[in-house]
Design an enzyme around this catalytic site. Structure first.
Site, PDB file in Angstrom:
ATOM      1  N   VAL A  40      -7.226  -7.383   4.396  1.00 13.64           N
ATOM      2  CA  VAL A  40      -7.621  -6.014   4.742  1.00 13.64           C
ATOM      3  C   VAL A  40      -6.850  -4.994   3.917  1.00 13.64           C
ATOM      4  CG1 VAL A  40      -8.301  -6.625   7.091  1.00 13.64           C
ATOM      5  CG2 VAL A  40      -5.952  -5.898   6.643  1.00 13.64           C
ATOM      6  N   ALA A  41      -5.788  -5.439   3.243  1.00 13.74           N
ATOM      7  CA  ALA A  41      -5.011  -4.541   2.377  1.00 13.74           C
ATOM      8  C   ALA A  41      -4.300  -5.387   1.329  1.00 13.74           C
ATOM      9  CB  ALA A  41      -3.999  -3.737   3.191  1.00 13.74           C
ATOM     10  N   SER A  42      -4.023  -4.741   0.182  1.00 12.56           N
ATOM     11  CA  SER A  42      -3.405  -5.482  -0.909  1.00 12.56           C
ATOM     12  C   SER A  42      -2.439  -4.597  -1.665  1.00 12.56           C
ATOM     13  CB  SER A  42      -4.488  -5.988  -1.873  1.00 12.56           C
ATOM     14  OG  SER A  42      -3.913  -6.588  -3.012  1.00 12.56           O
ATOM     15  N   SER A 102       1.281  -4.907  -4.604  1.00 10.56           N
ATOM     16  CA  SER A 102       1.917  -5.744  -5.616  1.00 10.56           C
ATOM     17  C   SER A 102       2.801  -6.809  -4.991  1.00 10.56           C
ATOM     18  CB  SER A 102       2.742  -4.880  -6.576  1.00 10.56           C
ATOM     19  OG  SER A 102       3.712  -4.134  -5.867  1.00 10.56           O
ATOM     20  N   ILE A 103       3.321  -6.569  -3.802  1.00 10.24           N
ATOM     21  CA  ILE A 103       4.233  -7.510  -3.165  1.00 10.24           C
ATOM     22  C   ILE A 103       3.525  -8.409  -2.165  1.00 10.24           C
ATOM     23  CG2 ILE A 103       6.182  -7.676  -1.546  1.00 10.24           C
ATOM     24  CD1 ILE A 103       7.412  -5.276  -2.959  1.00 10.24           C
ATOM     25  N   ALA A 104       2.572  -7.884  -1.414  1.00  2.80           N
ATOM     26  CA  ALA A 104       1.973  -8.658  -0.324  1.00  2.80           C
ATOM     27  C   ALA A 104       0.526  -8.262  -0.091  1.00  2.80           C
ATOM     28  CB  ALA A 104       2.777  -8.447   0.958  1.00  2.80           C
ATOM     29  N   VAL A 127      -2.394  -8.344   3.306  1.00  6.21           N
ATOM     30  CA  VAL A 127      -2.415  -8.335   4.767  1.00  6.21           C
ATOM     31  C   VAL A 127      -3.733  -8.914   5.271  1.00  6.21           C
ATOM     32  CG1 VAL A 127      -2.236  -6.908   6.836  1.00  6.21           C
ATOM     33  CG2 VAL A 127      -0.939  -6.306   4.797  1.00  6.21           C
ATOM     34  N   LYS A 135       1.253 -10.136   7.265  1.00  9.10           N
ATOM     35  CA  LYS A 135       1.629  -9.594   5.967  1.00  9.10           C
ATOM     36  C   LYS A 135       2.246 -10.735   5.164  1.00  9.10           C
ATOM     37  CE  LYS A 135       4.177  -5.813   3.752  1.00  9.10           C
ATOM     38  NZ  LYS A 135       4.957  -4.581   3.998  1.00  9.10           N
ATOM     39  N   ASP A 185       9.556   6.386   5.169  1.00  9.99           N
ATOM     40  CA  ASP A 185       8.245   6.374   4.512  1.00  9.99           C
ATOM     41  C   ASP A 185       7.109   6.614   5.504  1.00  9.99           C
ATOM     42  OD1 ASP A 185       6.508   6.106   2.385  1.00  9.99           O
ATOM     43  OD2 ASP A 185       6.431   3.926   2.483  1.00  9.99           O
TER      44      ASP A 185
END
Length: 467
Positions: free
Chosen positions: A163-165, A167-169, A171, A185, A317
């Site tokens: 559902v999300a992308s 550079s590190i991970a 989801v 994640k 953040d």
């Protein structure tokens, strides 16, 4: 727009403060400063490190030379301010060509307005990861690498499309054996050594730059070490899970605030499993009645002040991809990937700074910055810096709540530090950053909110040691 939302999927949304980090929703528009085909590959390990250094040097030199020429042309045609803006944009494009590690580091560097000019901060902070999500085969392989033969016992099912992308991970939405819907994640395989190698090269470059005469007195190594640690910290999903648990505990007593629960038994060092929170949308607050928007604004500030003045553990953040509002009146705080722990001394100093800023005592504010500074240049003009801060606080103190801007205040404070040779401690900068990140969101909900007046009840609790 409503989309499936989870505790670690970060939507890249342009906000006035422009401090944005983390994951981009799959399918969202990204800032593509350079096509992927023109970017160097991720850092290899072992003997390939020297080759990577040569590639980085070649790309950076060629790109910056072209950018400098373009900026010079812009300055001749439209004036020096336009030329400076063009060069800052070209620097950001150069970073984009160097790949995800440097983009991630630049995003963090874009927060350091105390040492980096505001124009460049604006451009660096707008950089976005442009990394395609793992496909179904890669996702399955990554899950098996983390969970091994226990994958089918830990989860009843895992959706193979993220559902999300970032550079590190990536989801994923998943279901536990007890039927609970969770967000997973999952760190990309091999990303740790790749990013560590690139950051090692960045540190070596900082050591060289620090020796140049023009950077004498500038804490180049300290700033680069700090941003490298911030990036490396985001690789440690085990730590991030513990930090999310810490936030949940710290904010548990704040009314109308929700932090997702981490499922520790299902989590691993390379994967965080947490409650999946459905039906979150970035525009929920804007669609709510005025009274509820005002409540959201006050609750959001109370969350930040609770972290800053009471607990000392700060989520830096809280952009709109990590901060949501629900129709039932809840404030939802997600993702603890960029969090810092303040020492008791620094928490006290920051509370002291904010209190004195709110009552117009600029001399004390200047003394706090000097007391907490990591360095003061040999030729620093401390009296001029003190007078500048006194004038800034006096002018800000006289402004109405609607006219006062934390972004403008911080920008001028950081400009005074750069001008007079005072290097602020990251421990003082990051708490201020957490407020700058939420200012745009809070102002959009309640333009008349008084940041300083809202802080006073929490400051009083902090001064009397009430947690």
């Amino acid at each position: 727009m409503t989309r499936p939302a989870d505790p670690s999927a970060e939507r890249r949304t342009m906000v006035p403060s422009k401090f944005i980090f983390g994951l981009s929703p799959v399918g969202s528009a990204a800032l593509r400063a350079a096509p992927p085909s023109r970017r160097p590959p991720l850092a290899p390990g072992g003997s390939g490190l020297g080759v990577r250094a040569v590639v980085i040097g070649s790309v950076a030199t060629a790109s910056l030379a072209a950018g400098l020429a373009a900026a010079a042309g812009t300055a001749l045609r439209h004036g020096r301010p336009a030329g400076r803006r063009r060069f800052a944009r070209e620097v950001a494009r150069t970073v984009a060509r160097l790949g995800p590690t440097f983009i991630k580091a630049a995003q963090v560097l874009g927060t350091r307005r105390d040492v980096v000019p505001a124009l460049l901060c604006d451009e660096l902070s707008m950089l976005q990861d442009d990394v395609p999500p793992m496909d179904a085969a890669q996702s399955r392989a990554a899950l098996r690498e983390v969970y091994g033969d226990r994958l089918d016992t830990v989860f009843a099912s895992v959706e193979e499309t993220p559902v999300a992308s970032g550079s590190i991970a990536c989801v994923y939405r998943a279901t536990l054996p007890d039927g609970a819907t969770v967000a997973v994640k999952l760190r990309r395989p091999g990303i740790g050594p790749q990013m560590a190698a690139d950051l090692g090269l960045l540190r070596r470059g900082a050591s060289v730059v620090a020796r140049l005469p023009m950077f004498r007195g500038v804490p180049v190594r300290e700033v680069v070490d700090s941003l490298c640690e911030s990036v490396l910290g985001q690789l440690d999903l085990g730590r991030e899970g513990r930090d999310l648990d810490r936030l949940r505990e710290d904010l548990g007593g704040v009314p109308r605030v929700r932090v997702p629960r981490v499922h520790a038994a299902a989590s691993r060092p390379a994967a965080i499993v947490m409650d999946f929170i459905p039906d979150l949308a970035v525009d929920t607050g804007a669609r709510c009645p005025r009274a509820m928007r005002r409540t959201f604004a006050a609750s959001t500030l109370t969350v930040v002040y609770q972290m800053l003045f009471i607990n000392g553990f700060v989520h830096c953040d809280l952009h709109p991809g990590n901060l949501y509002f629900t129709r039932s009146g809840q404030v939802v705080v997600l993702d603890a990937g960029f969090s810092v722990q303040l020492s008791d001394k620094m928490r006290g100093l920051f509370a002291d700074f904010f209190l004195n800023m709110s009552i117009g005592r600029g001399d004390r504010c200047a003394a706090i910055v000097l007391e907490s500074a990591i360095g003061v240049a040999d030729d620093a003009d401390v009296p001029a810096f003190t007078e500048g801060v006194k004038d800034l606080v006096a002018r800000s103190y006289r402004l109405s709540a609607k006219e006062f801007s934390l972004i403008a205040f911080a920008g001028e404070l950081f400009d005074l530090q750069r001008r007079y040779g005072v290097a602020a401690s990251p421990e003082l900068v990051f708490p201020l950053l957490s407020l700058l990140v939420v200012e745009g969101t809070v102002r959009s909900l309640d333009p008349d909110i008084d940041f300083q007046e809202t802080a006073k009840p929490v400051l009083n609790r902090a001064l009397f040691g009430i947690r």
